[in-house]
Design a protein around this motif. Structure first.
Motif, mmCIF file in Angstrom:
data_model
loop_
_atom_site.group_PDB
_atom_site.id
_atom_site.type_symbol
_atom_site.label_atom_id
_atom_site.label_comp_id
_atom_site.label_asym_id
_atom_site.label_seq_id
_atom_site.Cartn_x
_atom_site.Cartn_y
_atom_site.Cartn_z
ATOM 1 N N VAL A 1 0.836 -1.206 0.000
ATOM 2 C CA VAL A 1 0.000 0.000 0.000
ATOM 3 C C VAL A 1 0.872 1.258 0.000
ATOM 4 O O VAL A 1 0.605 2.215 -0.738
ATOM 5 N N VAL A 2 1.936 1.266 0.786
ATOM 6 C CA VAL A 2 2.833 2.422 0.834
ATOM 7 C C VAL A 2 3.504 2.627 -0.521
ATOM 8 O O VAL A 2 3.582 3.745 -1.030
ATOM 9 N N LEU A 3 3.995 1.561 -1.139
ATOM 10 C CA LEU A 3 4.641 1.677 -2.440
ATOM 11 C C LEU A 3 3.669 2.154 -3.520
ATOM 12 O O LEU A 3 4.032 2.956 -4.384
ATOM 13 N N MET A 4 2.433 1.680 -3.472
ATOM 14 C CA MET A 4 1.434 2.141 -4.428
ATOM 15 C C MET A 4 1.161 3.631 -4.235
ATOM 16 O O MET A 4 1.040 4.386 -5.201
ATOM 17 N N GLY A 5 1.060 4.055 -3.000
ATOM 18 C CA GLY A 5 0.842 5.472 -2.708
ATOM 19 C C GLY A 5 1.997 6.331 -3.195
ATOM 20 O O GLY A 5 1.791 7.393 -3.783
ATOM 21 N N LEU A 6 3.225 5.876 -2.980
ATOM 22 C CA LEU A 6 4.387 6.618 -3.453
ATOM 23 C C LEU A 6 4.420 6.675 -4.976
ATOM 24 O O LEU A 6 4.777 7.693 -5.568
ATOM 25 N N SER A 7 4.040 5.602 -5.619
ATOM 26 C CA SER A 7 4.009 5.565 -7.078
ATOM 27 C C SER A 7 2.984 6.561 -7.619
ATOM 28 O O SER A 7 3.265 7.303 -8.569
ATOM 29 N N ILE A 8 1.809 6.583 -7.031
ATOM 30 C CA ILE A 8 0.761 7.523 -7.455
ATOM 31 C C ILE A 8 1.233 8.959 -7.241
ATOM 32 O O ILE A 8 1.078 9.814 -8.114
ATOM 33 N N TYR A 9 1.849 9.229 -6.108
ATOM 34 C CA TYR A 9 2.359 10.576 -5.831
ATOM 35 C C TYR A 9 3.449 10.968 -6.826
ATOM 36 O O TYR A 9 3.463 12.091 -7.327
ATOM 37 N N ALA A 10 4.357 10.036 -7.124
ATOM 38 C CA ALA A 10 5.448 10.336 -8.049
ATOM 39 C C ALA A 10 4.906 10.662 -9.440
ATOM 40 O O ALA A 10 5.361 11.622 -10.074
ATOM 41 N N HIS A 11 3.933 9.895 -9.910
ATOM 42 C CA HIS A 11 3.340 10.165 -11.215
ATOM 43 C C HIS A 11 2.625 11.520 -11.221
ATOM 44 O O HIS A 11 2.730 12.282 -12.172
ATOM 45 N N TRP A 12 1.911 11.838 -10.167
ATOM 46 C CA TRP A 12 1.224 13.127 -10.064
ATOM 47 C C TRP A 12 2.242 14.268 -10.048
ATOM 48 O O TRP A 12 2.076 15.278 -10.737
ATOM 49 N N HIS A 13 3.310 14.114 -9.264
ATOM 50 C CA HIS A 13 4.310 15.165 -9.130
ATOM 51 C C HIS A 13 4.999 15.441 -10.464
ATOM 52 O O HIS A 13 5.185 16.595 -10.854
ATOM 53 N N VAL A 14 5.370 14.390 -11.173
ATOM 54 C CA VAL A 14 6.040 14.567 -12.467
ATOM 55 C C VAL A 14 5.090 15.218 -13.469
ATOM 56 O O VAL A 14 5.490 16.079 -14.258
ATOM 57 N N ALA A 15 3.819 14.838 -13.429
ATOM 58 C CA ALA A 15 2.855 15.382 -14.383
ATOM 59 C C ALA A 15 2.519 16.846 -14.105
ATOM 60 O O ALA A 15 2.214 17.600 -15.023
ATOM 61 N N THR A 16 2.581 17.269 -12.857
ATOM 62 C CA THR A 16 2.172 18.635 -12.518
ATOM 63 C C THR A 16 3.334 19.566 -12.206
ATOM 64 O O THR A 16 3.121 20.754 -12.019
ATOM 65 N N HIS A 17 4.551 19.052 -12.123
ATOM 66 C CA HIS A 17 5.711 19.870 -11.786
ATOM 67 C C HIS A 17 6.844 19.625 -12.774
ATOM 68 O O HIS A 17 7.854 19.016 -12.424
ATOM 69 N N PRO A 18 6.698 20.088 -14.023
ATOM 70 C CA PRO A 18 7.784 19.881 -14.983
ATOM 71 C C PRO A 18 9.020 20.691 -14.576
ATOM 72 O O PRO A 18 8.910 21.771 -13.994
ATOM 73 N N ASP A 19 10.165 20.152 -14.879
ATOM 74 C CA ASP A 19 11.416 20.841 -14.561
ATOM 75 C C ASP A 19 11.884 21.640 -15.771
ATOM 76 O O ASP A 19 11.087 22.180 -16.495
ATOM 77 N N TYR A 20 13.173 21.671 -15.958
ATOM 78 C CA TYR A 20 13.750 22.429 -17.049
ATOM 79 C C TYR A 20 13.304 21.888 -18.396
ATOM 80 O O TYR A 20 13.090 20.696 -18.560
ATOM 81 N N GLY A 21 13.164 22.777 -19.342
ATOM 82 C CA GLY A 21 12.790 22.398 -20.686
ATOM 83 C C GLY A 21 13.388 23.359 -21.684
ATOM 84 O O GLY A 21 13.995 24.371 -21.333
ATOM 85 N N MET A 22 13.216 23.026 -22.938
ATOM 86 C CA MET A 22 13.740 23.853 -24.015
ATOM 87 C C MET A 22 12.630 24.036 -25.035
ATOM 88 O O MET A 22 11.956 23.074 -25.406
ATOM 89 N N THR A 23 12.418 25.252 -25.439
ATOM 90 C CA THR A 23 11.444 25.534 -26.486
ATOM 91 C C THR A 23 12.139 26.343 -27.572
ATOM 92 O O THR A 23 13.169 26.978 -27.325
ATOM 93 N N THR A 24 11.589 26.293 -28.754
ATOM 94 C CA THR A 24 12.115 27.116 -29.834
ATOM 95 C C THR A 24 11.036 28.097 -30.269
ATOM 96 O O THR A 24 9.852 27.780 -30.258
ATOM 97 N N VAL A 25 11.488 29.295 -30.599
ATOM 98 C CA VAL A 25 10.594 30.362 -31.031
ATOM 99 C C VAL A 25 11.171 30.951 -32.306
ATOM 100 O O VAL A 25 12.370 31.241 -32.373
ATOM 101 N N LYS A 26 10.338 31.111 -33.316
ATOM 102 C CA LYS A 26 10.797 31.686 -34.571
ATOM 103 C C LYS A 26 10.230 33.095 -34.701
ATOM 104 O O LYS A 26 9.029 33.303 -34.609
#
Length: 66
Positions: A16-41
């Protein structure tokens, strides 16, 4: 409670603890993106822009990175 029941209980709690951590990790990655690169013309110039959590940190022309 015998030893086998204790082991089962510990395994269930760990699962149960591991499932909870997995759900939290997926939520955190989906809602808290880190560094990225975009291009603008703009016109005939292409810019590469570094972003952090959606905020642009800085841009430079792509030609300077070649």
């Amino acid at each position: 409670m015998d030893d086998l029941d204790k082991v089962k209980t510990i395994l269930i709690v760990a699962l149960v603890v591991l499932m909870g951590l997995s759900i939290y990790a997926h939520w955190h990655v989906a809602t808290h993106p880190d560094y990225g690169m975009t291009t603008v013309k703009t016109g005939d110039v292409t810019w590469a822009c570094l972003t952090d959590h959606g905020t642009t940190i800085g841009c430079d022309t792509v030609e300077e990175y070649k």
